[in-house]
Scaffold this active site. Structure first.
Site, PDB file in Angstrom:
ATOM      1  N   LYS A  33      24.649  16.348  -4.637  1.00 35.44           N
ATOM      2  CA  LYS A  33      23.186  16.184  -4.612  1.00 35.44           C
ATOM      3  C   LYS A  33      22.501  17.401  -3.983  1.00 35.44           C
ATOM      4  CE  LYS A  33      21.083  12.722  -2.081  1.00 35.44           C
ATOM      5  NZ  LYS A  33      19.897  13.188  -1.353  1.00 35.44           N
ATOM      6  N   SER A  34      23.000  17.844  -2.835  1.00 34.23           N
ATOM      7  CA  SER A  34      22.355  18.977  -2.158  1.00 34.23           C
ATOM      8  C   SER A  34      22.371  20.218  -3.047  1.00 34.23           C
ATOM      9  CB  SER A  34      23.096  19.305  -0.856  1.00 34.23           C
ATOM     10  OG  SER A  34      22.965  18.270   0.063  1.00 34.23           O
ATOM     11  N   GLY A  37      13.952  13.459   0.640  1.00 32.72           N
ATOM     12  CA  GLY A  37      13.701  14.330   1.786  1.00 32.72           C
ATOM     13  C   GLY A  37      14.036  15.778   1.486  1.00 32.72           C
ATOM     14  N   SER A  67      19.796  21.128  11.218  1.00 34.18           N
ATOM     15  CA  SER A  67      19.344  20.488   9.979  1.00 34.18           C
ATOM     16  C   SER A  67      19.315  21.502   8.846  1.00 34.18           C
ATOM     17  CB  SER A  67      17.941  19.900  10.173  1.00 34.18           C
ATOM     18  OG  SER A  67      17.328  19.715   8.914  1.00 34.18           O
ATOM     19  N   GLN A 108      18.028  21.005   6.012  1.00 36.92           N
ATOM     20  CA  GLN A 108      16.732  20.971   5.333  1.00 36.92           C
ATOM     21  C   GLN A 108      15.732  21.884   6.039  1.00 36.92           C
ATOM     22  OE1 GLN A 108      15.720  16.800   4.933  1.00 36.92           O
ATOM     23  NE2 GLN A 108      17.253  16.496   3.343  1.00 36.92           N
ATOM     24  N   ASP A 159      25.751  12.135   6.780  1.00 35.81           N
ATOM     25  CA  ASP A 159      25.523  11.191   5.678  1.00 35.81           C
ATOM     26  C   ASP A 159      26.654  10.175   5.542  1.00 35.81           C
ATOM     27  OD1 ASP A 159      23.150  12.396   5.126  1.00 35.81           O
ATOM     28  OD2 ASP A 159      23.885  13.583   3.450  1.00 35.81           O
ATOM     29  N   ARG A 184      22.671   4.883   0.836  1.00 33.51           N
ATOM     30  CA  ARG A 184      23.968   4.978   1.540  1.00 33.51           C
ATOM     31  C   ARG A 184      24.292   3.674   2.292  1.00 33.51           C
ATOM     32  NH1 ARG A 184      25.362   9.967   0.038  1.00 33.51           N
ATOM     33  NH2 ARG A 184      23.754  11.566   0.221  1.00 33.51           N
TER      34      ARG A 184
HETATM   35  C1  S3P Z   1      20.583  17.622   3.164  1.00 30.17           C
HETATM   36  C2  S3P Z   1      20.677  17.764   4.529  1.00 30.17           C
HETATM   37  C3  S3P Z   1      20.877  16.638   5.446  1.00 30.17           C
HETATM   38  C4  S3P Z   1      21.378  15.403   4.727  1.00 30.17           C
HETATM   39  C5  S3P Z   1      20.643  15.137   3.455  1.00 30.17           C
HETATM   40  C6  S3P Z   1      20.729  16.314   2.513  1.00 30.17           C
HETATM   41  C7  S3P Z   1      20.337  18.823   2.343  1.00 30.17           C
HETATM   42  O1  S3P Z   1      19.651  16.331   6.071  1.00 30.17           O
HETATM   43  O2  S3P Z   1      21.296  14.288   5.579  1.00 30.17           O
HETATM   44  O3  S3P Z   1      21.174  13.998   2.802  1.00 30.17           O
HETATM   45  O4  S3P Z   1      20.509  18.762   1.117  1.00 30.17           O
HETATM   46  O5  S3P Z   1      19.960  19.857   2.908  1.00 30.17           O
HETATM   47  P1  S3P Z   1      19.164  17.106   7.402  1.00 30.17           P
HETATM   48  O6  S3P Z   1      19.101  18.524   7.120  1.00 30.17           O
HETATM   49  O7  S3P Z   1      17.810  16.534   7.692  1.00 30.17           O
HETATM   50  O8  S3P Z   1      20.164  16.746   8.453  1.00 30.17           O
END
Ligand code: S3P
Length: 430
Positions: free
Chosen positions: A22-23, A94, A170, A172, A317, A390
């Site tokens: 997914k990421s 997110g 993080s 993200q 996750d 999840r």
């Molecule tokens: C993700 C980063 C993680 C993870 C999310 C996907 C990403 O979040 O929990 O499911 O794709 O960069 P955080 O960066 O907020 O920890």
């Protein structure tokens, strides 16, 4: 409302291939859109969250289409996005809202980002603060303790590069700053307290960015990117459900093919091994910029462990699933430093603790984790997904190992990250 009914399963046997990560799927569309020329994406995860990202970039003027088993992104370069005609809706995703904000911060137009009720309660100050420091103007909905929530209104500006140390590990946040850094003048540096997943850094490098990594600091200079062909490995976070299921079920033996083995994501393998699950990796290789391999898993004698500190970002996750395994492992499992779980799609500490208690687990919530004393068996019951993919899938694994019938309510959310989850299970259950 969709629900899943699970009965105890003994053996899980077979060979499966997981849907794309997914990421990495989100990033392939985002980075492909702002690169020059065509990006071809294989094994793109066609899930609800990733479709939000596709829709967002279509609204920003990018042509994205499917061609047989590939997704084709017609990138228009760093200056190629155009003002969207209306608000961009990012649903539950997110990753979409936070990473996209970084890109929109450097545009010559303003955009409005909307979210569903869960994402509208998730913290955005973590990206707004650094993006404002870079020069963007961002308006949001104010919350308690000066927190900021979607919807976001982003007025893009000419950005300046910054040196920024994130308070949280993080991916993200790090990625939002790096993507904004592509539009800044000079050198952008992002440091983090522990290493978070590094898919953005790897993909930017593959697309030709001037980027380097030293310990926990990433440095990036702005510059055009070039479209590439990307082959996405299977999602290790999706694989984890099958690793756990096989690890818990007598006589199970599964082979999961072409699973992403990026070291910033493999902590789950280490944790499962420490808990006694027998895992072997074969056919390790690298395609494009991400390592992968086949994972073979068998049940072992399960024991409780302590999980805390710098391993947490790498397993964030998968912690709901670890709570399930710990509920059936011998001895005590302590999970600490995982307060971030409270601001995911749902508060995953409280959703998992309340669900597992219904099935008879000995589990207590703490401020930033949980205390779990393994029991001999769980018993079936009626639990909730809380709208969180999840949580829903973790409770399916619990149900497979509970006596009697377990009903998981409101499971349409599984499509967020793993359409076909239950069909994959059917293939390997006896
Ligand atoms: C993700 C980063 C993680 C993870 C999310 C996907 C990403 O979040 O929990 O499911 O794709 O960069 P955080 O960066 O907020 O920890």
């Amino acid at each position: 409302m969709k629900k899943i009914v699970v009965k105890p399963t003994e053996e899980l046997k077979g060979v499966i291939t997981l849907p794309g990560d997914k990421s990495i799927s989100h990033r392939a569309v985002m980075i492909g859109s702002i690169a020059r020329g065509i990006t071809r994406v294989r094994n793109f995860l066609d899930s609800q969250d990733c479709r939000r990202t596709i829709n967002a970039f279509r609204m920003l003027g990018i042509n994205i289409r499917k061609d047989k088993n590939e997704l084709i992104v017609e990138g228009r370069g760093l200056k190629g996005l155009s003002k969207p005609k209306g608000p961009i809706y990012l649903g539950n995703s997110g990753t979409s809202i936070r990473l996209l904000s970084g890109i929109l911060a450097g545009q010559k137009f303003s955009s409005r980002l909307r979210a569903d009720s869960s994402l509208s309660k998730r913290p955005m100050k973590r990206i707004i603060d650094p993006l404002k420091l870079m020069g963007a103007e961002i308006r949001s909905t104010p919350g308690l303790r000066s927190e900021c929530y979607p919807p976001l209104e982003i007025q893009g500006r000419e950005l300046r590069s910054i040196k920024y140390n994130t308070k949280l590990a993080s991916a993200q946040v790090k990625s939002a700053i790096l993507l904004a850094g592509l539009f800044g003048r000079g050198l952008t540096k992002v440091g983090e307290p522990a290493k978070s997943r590094d898919h953005t850094e790897r993909m930017l490098k593959f697309f030709g960015a001037d980027i380097s990594v030293k310990d926990k600091t990433v440095s990036l200079r702005s510059g055009e990117l070039k479209g590439r062909s990307v082959d996405i490995p299977g999602d290790i976070s999706s694989a984890a459900f099958f690793l756990a299921a096989a690890g818990l079920n007598k006589g199970s033996s599964l082979k999961l093919c072409s699973v992403g083995l990026n070291p910033t994501r493999t902590a789950i393998l280490d944790v499962l091994r420490q808990m006694g699950v027998r895992i072997k990796i074969v056919n390790r290789h690298s395609k494009n910029f991400e390592p992968r391999g086949d994972v073979i898993v068998k049940k072992g004698t399960l024991r409780g462990i302590k999980i805390s500190g710098s391993i947490i970002p790498g397993i964030i996750d998968e912690i709901p699933l670890v709570m399930v395994i710990a509920s059936l492992a011998k001895g005590r499992t302590v999970i600490e430093d995982a307060g971030e779980l409270r601001v995911k799609e749902t508060d995953r500490i409280s959703s998992m603790v309340s669900n597992l208690k219904i099935l008879g687990a000995d589990i207590k919530e703490s401020k930033d984790g949980a205390l779990i004393q393994g029991v001999d068996c769980l018993s079936g019951g009626r639990v909730k997904s809380f709208g969180d993919h999840r949580t829903a899938m973790s409770m399916v694994i619990a149900g497979l190992n509970a006596k009697g019938k377990t009903v998981i309510e409101n499971t349409a959310c599984i499509d967020t990250s793993f359409p076909g989850f239950m069909d994959t299970f059917k293939k390997i259950s006896s």
